[in-house]
Design an enzyme around this catalytic site. Structure first.
Site, PDB file in Angstrom:
ATOM      1  N   ILE A   1       0.841  -1.201   0.000  1.00 45.13           N
ATOM      2  CA  ILE A   1       0.000   0.000   0.000  1.00 45.13           C
ATOM      3  C   ILE A   1       0.872   1.246   0.000  1.00 45.13           C
ATOM      4  O   ILE A   1       1.778   1.375   0.832  1.00 45.13           O
ATOM      5  CB  ILE A   1      -0.905   0.035   1.248  1.00 45.13           C
ATOM      6  CG1 ILE A   1      -1.694  -1.272   1.381  1.00 45.13           C
ATOM      7  CG2 ILE A   1      -1.840   1.230   1.207  1.00 45.13           C
ATOM      8  CD1 ILE A   1      -2.200  -1.552   2.780  1.00 45.13           C
ATOM      9  N   CYS A   2       0.597   2.141  -0.905  1.00 43.60           N
ATOM     10  CA  CYS A   2       1.308   3.424  -0.954  1.00 43.60           C
ATOM     11  C   CYS A   2       0.473   4.455  -0.184  1.00 43.60           C
ATOM     12  O   CYS A   2      -0.334   5.176  -0.750  1.00 43.60           O
ATOM     13  CB  CYS A   2       1.521   3.853  -2.403  1.00 43.60           C
ATOM     14  SG  CYS A   2       2.492   5.368  -2.586  1.00 43.60           S
TER      15      CYS A   2
END
Length: 359
Positions: free
Chosen positions: A297-298
Site C-alpha cells: 500500500i502506498c
C-alpha cells in the site's frame, strides 16, 4: 478448503500447480533439494536404497508438487495451515507423511521459526488478568454502551455484547511489556466499539487481520478486504507493517474476467466487473491506484508520516478514506514493475512516491 488443490494423480497435480504458478506470476521457485539431502547426512545421501524407494513411490514428484503449491500460497497461510493441507487425505490435500511435509517445508524455504516464536509467546501470558487492562476494558465497554444508547433506535442492554478477545486483558510476563499492553488496549478499544472486525492470527498479539468494508457510494461499496498488521518491539515508535491479504483463507476467489460477478467472493460485490485489462491473477486486494496486487500500500501514514499517536483504528479509517476518494478503479500504473521487483515486505520498499491524497 478453498486453498486445497483437487486430488488427482501426482503428475496431474504437478502440471496443474505449475499452470497456477504461471497464472499467479509466482517468482519464488526456490527448491533447496541438495541442501536437504546434505542435511540428512551421508547415510541418506549415499544410500542407493534411498533413491530406489523414492523413485518407486514417486516421492520426488509428490514433494515437488507440494513445493510449488507452497510457493503459490505460503504468503497467506500460517505454518499450521500449510501443514494441515499437506497432511489432509483425499480431495482436500496431499496426503503426505510427516517426513515428507518437513521435507517440503524445508525445500521451499518456509520459515517455521515464526510458529515456534508464537508458541513461546503464549507461555508469556499469566493466568490472571492485568488490573489496569481490566479497568480499561470496563471503561471502554461503558463508553461504548453509552454511545449505543445515545445513537437511539431499539437499543437494548441485553443486545449489547461486544466480543473481546480472551488475551486482551491477560497479564503479559515476557519482554516488550509496554508494546504488548499498548496493543491490548488498542484491541479492547476496537472490539468494544465494533468499529472493525479484528482477528489475532493464531492468538498472536503481534499479528492482526482486520476486516474493512468499502464505504457507501464508493467504488468499493459492498466489498470487504482484510488488512494484515505485523508489529514488533519498536511499535508504536515505528509503524507496523501493513498490507492487504492477497488470498484470504476460506474466501472464494473473485470471478475474472467478468462483467457481472455473482457476489460469492466478499471482495467482489454482486454485479461487479473485472475487466480483462486487470489480468487473470485472482486475488482479494482492492483494485486501487495506490494499492498493489501483492498487497503493498502506498499510504504515507504507514511510512514517513507515521506518528505514535496513530494506531490500528486510525490506519483502517485512513485506508477506507483513501479508497473512497478514488477517481477510478484501476491498479497502479507501475503494478507489474513493482511485482517484478520481488520485494516481499512493503517496509523494504525504498522511494515511495506518495500521492494518496490524489487517488
Amino acid at each position: 478448503a478453498d486453498n486445497c488443490p483437487p486430488k488427482r494423480t501426482i503428475s496431474q497435480d504437478l502440471t496443474q500447480t505449475r499452470l497456477e504458478m504461471q497464472a499467479e506470476s509466482v517468482e519464488d521457485k526456490t527448491d533447496r533439494k541438495l541442501l536437504y539431502y546434505l542435511s540428512q547426512g551421508p547415510a541418506f545421501f549415499a544410500n542407493p536404497f534411498t533413491w530406489l524407494m523414492r523413485y518407486a513411490r514417486n516421492t520426488d514428484d509428490e514433494v515437488k508438487t507440494a513445493i510449488l503449491y507452497l510457493h503459490v500460497h505460503k504468503a497467506n497461510m500460517t505454518v499450521p495451515e500449510m501443514t494441515k493441507v499437506l497432511a489432509a487425505p483425499g480431495p482436500k490435500g496431499f496426503g503426505m507423511t510427516k517426513a515428507r511435509i518437513s521435507e517440503a517445508l524445508f525445500r521451499s524455504a518456509v520459515d517455521t521459526s515464526e510458529e515456534e516464536e508464537r508458541r513461546k509467546a503464549m507461555n508469556d501470558y499469566a493466568q490472571e488478568e492485568d488490573k489496569e487492562l481490566k479497568e480499561f476494558r470496563e471503561k471502554m465497554l461503558q463508553n461504548a454502551e453509552e454511545h449505543a444508547k445515545k445513537s437511539g433506535g431499539a437499543y437494548k442492554t441485553e443486545n449489547f455484547k461486544p466480543k473481546l478477545h480472551a488475551l486482551a486483558t491477560k497479564k503479559w510476563t515476557g519482554s516488550s511489556g509496554s508494546v504488548v499492553k499498548r496493543l491490548q488496549k488498542e484491541l479492547i478499544q476496537i472490539q468494544s466499539t465494533g468499529s472493525f472486525e479484528v482477528e489475532l492470527v493464531k492468538d498472536n498479539i503481534f499479528e492482526w487481520h482486520v476486516t474493512i468494508e468499502g464505504a457507501k457510494d464508493s467504488f468499493y461499496e459492498g466489498e470487504k478486504f482484510k488488512l494484515r498488521f505485523k508489529f514488533d518491539a519498536k511499535y508504536p515508535t515505528e509503524p507496523p507493517e501493513v498490507s492487504f491479504l492477497v488470498r484470504v483463507p476460506g474466501w472464494p476467489l473473485p470471478e475474472a474476467p467478468t462483467k457481472n460477478a455473482s457476489g460469492k467472493c466478499p471482495a467482489q460485490r454482486k454485479g461487479g466487473e473485472w475487466p480483462a485489462r486487470w489480468g487473470i491473477r485472482k486475488h482479494h486486494v482492492p483494485i486501487h491506484p495506490h494499492i498493489y496486487t501483492n498487497g503493498h500500500i502506498c499510504l504515507s501514514i504507514i511510512y514517513d508520516d507515521w506518528s505514535p499517536a496513530l494506531g490500528v483504528e486510525a490506519v483502517c479509517h485512513s485506508m477506507v478514506s483513501m479508497m473512497s476518494s478514488a477517481k477510478e478503479k484501476e491498479p497502479p500504473a507501475d503494478n507489474e514493475m513493482h511485482l517484478d521487483s520481488g520485494t516481499q515486505s512493503a517496509k523494504d520498499v525504498k522511494g515511495w512516491d506518495f500521492h494518496d491524497h490524489e487517488a
